[in-house]
Design a protein around this motif. Structure first.
Motif, short mmCIF file in Angstrom:
data_model
loop_
_atom_site.label_atom_id
_atom_site.label_comp_id
_atom_site.label_asym_id
_atom_site.label_seq_id
_atom_site.Cartn_x
_atom_site.Cartn_y
_atom_site.Cartn_z
N ALA A 101 35.54 27.94 37.26
CA ALA A 101 34.74 26.96 38.10
C ALA A 101 33.47 27.74 38.61
O ALA A 101 33.31 27.52 39.80
N THR A 102 32.79 28.21 37.77
CA THR A 102 31.52 28.86 38.29
C THR A 102 30.39 28.49 37.49
O THR A 102 30.51 28.14 36.11
N PRO A 103 28.96 28.50 37.78
CA PRO A 103 27.91 28.03 36.74
C PRO A 103 27.50 29.12 35.76
O PRO A 103 26.93 28.55 34.71
N GLU A 104 28.05 30.08 35.71
CA GLU A 104 27.63 31.05 34.64
C GLU A 104 28.32 30.95 33.22
O GLU A 104 27.62 31.17 32.24
N THR A 105 29.36 30.22 33.16
CA THR A 105 30.10 30.10 31.91
C THR A 105 30.57 28.77 31.94
O THR A 105 29.75 27.75 31.03
N GLY A 106 31.70 28.31 32.36
CA GLY A 106 32.18 26.94 32.35
C GLY A 106 32.76 26.66 31.14
O GLY A 106 32.93 25.32 30.96
N ARG A 107 33.01 27.50 30.17
CA ARG A 107 33.37 27.08 29.03
C ARG A 107 35.11 27.00 29.11
O ARG A 107 35.80 27.89 29.45
N TYR A 108 35.75 26.03 28.54
CA TYR A 108 36.89 25.69 28.66
C TYR A 108 37.69 26.55 27.69
O TYR A 108 36.95 26.87 26.38
N SER A 109 38.91 26.90 27.85
CA SER A 109 39.78 27.50 26.79
C SER A 109 40.03 26.41 25.61
O SER A 109 40.08 25.32 25.90
N ALA A 110 40.45 26.91 24.41
CA ALA A 110 41.02 26.00 23.71
C ALA A 110 42.05 25.29 24.12
O ALA A 110 42.91 25.43 24.58
N PRO A 111 42.27 23.72 23.84
CA PRO A 111 43.52 22.97 24.17
C PRO A 111 44.88 23.61 23.56
O PRO A 111 44.73 24.07 22.39
N ALA A 112 45.56 23.49 24.63
CA ALA A 112 47.04 24.21 24.25
C ALA A 112 48.15 22.95 24.25
O ALA A 112 47.94 22.20 25.38
N LEU A 113 48.89 22.89 23.28
CA LEU A 113 50.01 21.74 23.32
C LEU A 113 51.19 22.12 24.27
O LEU A 113 51.65 23.43 23.92
N VAL A 114 51.64 21.44 24.85
CA VAL A 114 52.93 21.74 25.62
C VAL A 114 53.77 20.51 25.74
O VAL A 114 53.24 19.37 25.62
N GLU A 115 54.94 20.52 26.15
CA GLU A 115 55.95 19.45 26.13
C GLU A 115 56.51 19.76 27.62
O GLU A 115 57.35 20.54 28.00
N ALA A 116 56.32 18.61 28.38
CA ALA A 116 57.14 18.22 29.71
C ALA A 116 58.68 17.59 29.29
O ALA A 116 58.41 16.70 28.85
N THR A 117 59.42 18.31 29.58
CA THR A 117 60.97 17.72 29.41
C THR A 117 61.77 17.48 30.78
O THR A 117 61.46 18.23 31.88
#
Length: 525
Positions: A101-117
């Motif tokens: 949450a800073t201006p110099e990058t702001g690049r998200y990680s690749a989406p990861a799949l999780v399961e809430a049980t």
């Protein structure tokens, strides 16, 4: 896709200053797979998510969504730290990602799949993502100046009291001085030498491109910009572009260097070489007058390089007849040596604790010479490859040992220590003439940045060659160009953010892209 490569193409045999070593391929390191499980929570499912740290980042933005494209987001908050519990979720599958949450990058990680049980089925509480993604330039920092194809811009102080400006010569021979902070034109001059036309791509790639020389001529920061024209060389006032002098020289300018030629106060002389006929000149930067002129028995490779050892001050240079020379300002030879293989780069002159060291590229690799007598010390052999462009050097990890960085004909970039250690090599320096340096991730180690073909630039970790930073071109399909090799240099934005500057791979403009705020200024050696 670009991959880091091991070093099967190196074999070294070194004596004296260099230690003997041999290198074998090593397997690529596997990234740990992401795992995902759930944590109990009252009345609803929840996820406790954990991610890898990014350098100098404390505050992250965490998103959880029902779809991989994050069009249906159920959680979106700023988080301080490296983990967060997301509760009150309906049981089911979710995608999540995190970004600084800073201006110099702001690049998200690749989406990861999780399961809430539901709580009864939960057995664990943590999901870990792989290492941080490659950094990208900020979209709102930088500039572009559409002035044509530029191979090797030069960063220098043209105006007293100002930060770094730029001098660039396009393929039509037009000279531009640009404000380094925003790319606006300070002045321009016509009448330069156009790039050679009608040559093969292979010949053009190895051809000398005369880069402008910015010559300091006074204590008040006044500078003269020396540029080629059809009949020789001319000097332009660095602040206004006004022509100050013009000197006729036979032949085509092949390369030049700002060199201290006599004593500690003589800073206004420079060396310049021509081809057809082959000659080396020393000129006075204030007046353009010729101090000395010497006929050469071969064509210069690259440019003459400033050389200082003891009371000897002059230049070192390599010729296409396999000869390495050192000369004083009056043209007299200090030392010369003939070798058994053709040179492919100009020499690199280094001051080390053990004395002056000269390193030069050949068709078979690198050769190391002791500077005073040009005594060979050892070599590093590149299998089915050879160095090209210009070697650069820096103490990357601040341990007192200088590292040498070379790019090769096959587009590799490699870091080699003067102590005899090959640190790493990576692929991707597709059209790089030389490397430059910047501390991209603020880890205390200078990283290696190169021009990269269809990409504007790539930044590799100075520690191990891992790809840290990538800047793609604005057009999806950059043309192959004429084979001319590119260099990158540095400047600063008006707010002090370091910029990486170079001609674009589309051969149409000069671009400046913001480096991470913590990065040191890229400095061409």
């Amino acid at each position: 896709m670009l991959h880091r490569r091991p070093l099967p193409f190196f074999h070294t045999l070194c004596v004296g200053l260099l230690a003997a070593l041999s290198l074998l391929p090593s397997p690529a390191r596997a990234q740990p797979a992401a795992s995902a499980q759930t944590t109990p929570a009252a009345q609803a499912a929840s996820l406790k998510l954990k991610w890898a740290a990014r350098p100098r980042v404390r505050r992250y933005r965490l998103q959880v969504a029902l779809d991989e494209k994050f069009t249906d987001i159920v959680y979106d908050r700023a988080v301080v730290g490296l983990e967060q519990e997301v509760s009150d979720l309906k049981p089911g599958k979710y995608y999540w990602r995190v970004a600084p949450a800073t201006p110099e990058t702001g690049r998200y990680s690749a989406p990861a799949l999780v399961e809430a049980t539901p709580p009864a089925a939960a057995t664990s509480t943590t999901t870990v993502v792989p290492a941080a993604a490659v950094m990208r330039p900020s979209a709102d920092v930088g500039w572009q100046a559409t002035i044509g194809a530029v191979a090797r811009p030069v960063s220098a102080r043209l105006r007293a009291g100002k930060n770094f400006d730029l001098v660039a010569i396009n393929s039509d021979g037009a000279v531009y001085a640009l404000d380094g902070s925003d790319g606006s034109a300070l002045w321009s001059a016509r009448g330069g030498v156009k790039s050679p036309q009608g040559e093969s791509k292979e010949k053009a790639a190895g051809a000398n491109v005369f880069s402008p020389l910015v010559l300091p001529v006074s204590a008040e920061s006044r500078s003269v910009v020396a540029v080629a024209f059809a009949g020789g060389v001319r000097g332009l006032d660095g602040e206004t572009g006004r022509e100050l002098w013009r000197t006729a020289l036979q032949g085509r300018l092949a390369g030049g260097a700002v060199a201290q030629m006599q004593g500690e106060t003589a800073t206004s002389e420079f060396a310049i070489a021509t081809s057809d006929p082959d000659a080396l000149y020393v000129l006075d930067a204030k007046k353009g007058s010729i101090v000395s002129g010497t006929k050469l028995n071969g064509t210069l490779i690259g440019a003459p390089i400033p050389f200082t050892h003891g009371d000897v001050q002059g230049v070192a240079y390599a010729l296409d007849n396999r000869q390495l020379d050192i000369r004083r300002r009056d043209g007299t030879v200090v030392k010369a040596i003939k070798f058994d293989v053709p040179f492919t780069t100009p020499p690199l002159v280094l001051a080390t604790p053990r004395g002056t060291l000269i390193v030069i590229g050949t068709e078979h690799g690198l050769i190391f010479f002791e500077g005073a007598e040009l005594k060979p010390l050892g070599r590093i052999t590149t299998e089915k490859d050879s160095p090209r462009g210009r070697l650069t050097a820096a103490d990357l990890d601040n341990d007192g040992t200088i590292e040498i960085v070379m790019v090769t004909q096959n587009g590799r970039v490699a870091v080699i220590s003067t102590a005899g250690k090959v640190n790493w090599a990576s692929e991707g320096a597709t059209d790089a003439y030389m490397a430059t340096f910047a501390n991209l991730n603020n880890d205390g180690v200078l990283d290696v940045v190169v021009a990269a073909g269809a990409s504007f630039a790539l930044g590799f970790s100075g520690r191990d060659g891992t790809l840290l930073w990538r800047a793609d071109e604005t057009k999806a399909n950059a043309p192959a160009g004429d084979g001319t090799l590119r260099t990158l240099t540095g400047a600063f934005s008006s707010t002090g953010i370091p910029l990486l500057v170079g001609g674009d791979a589309n051969r149409s403009a000069v671009r400046a892209l913001g480096l991470p705020v913590a990065a040191s200024n890229a400095a061409v050696k």
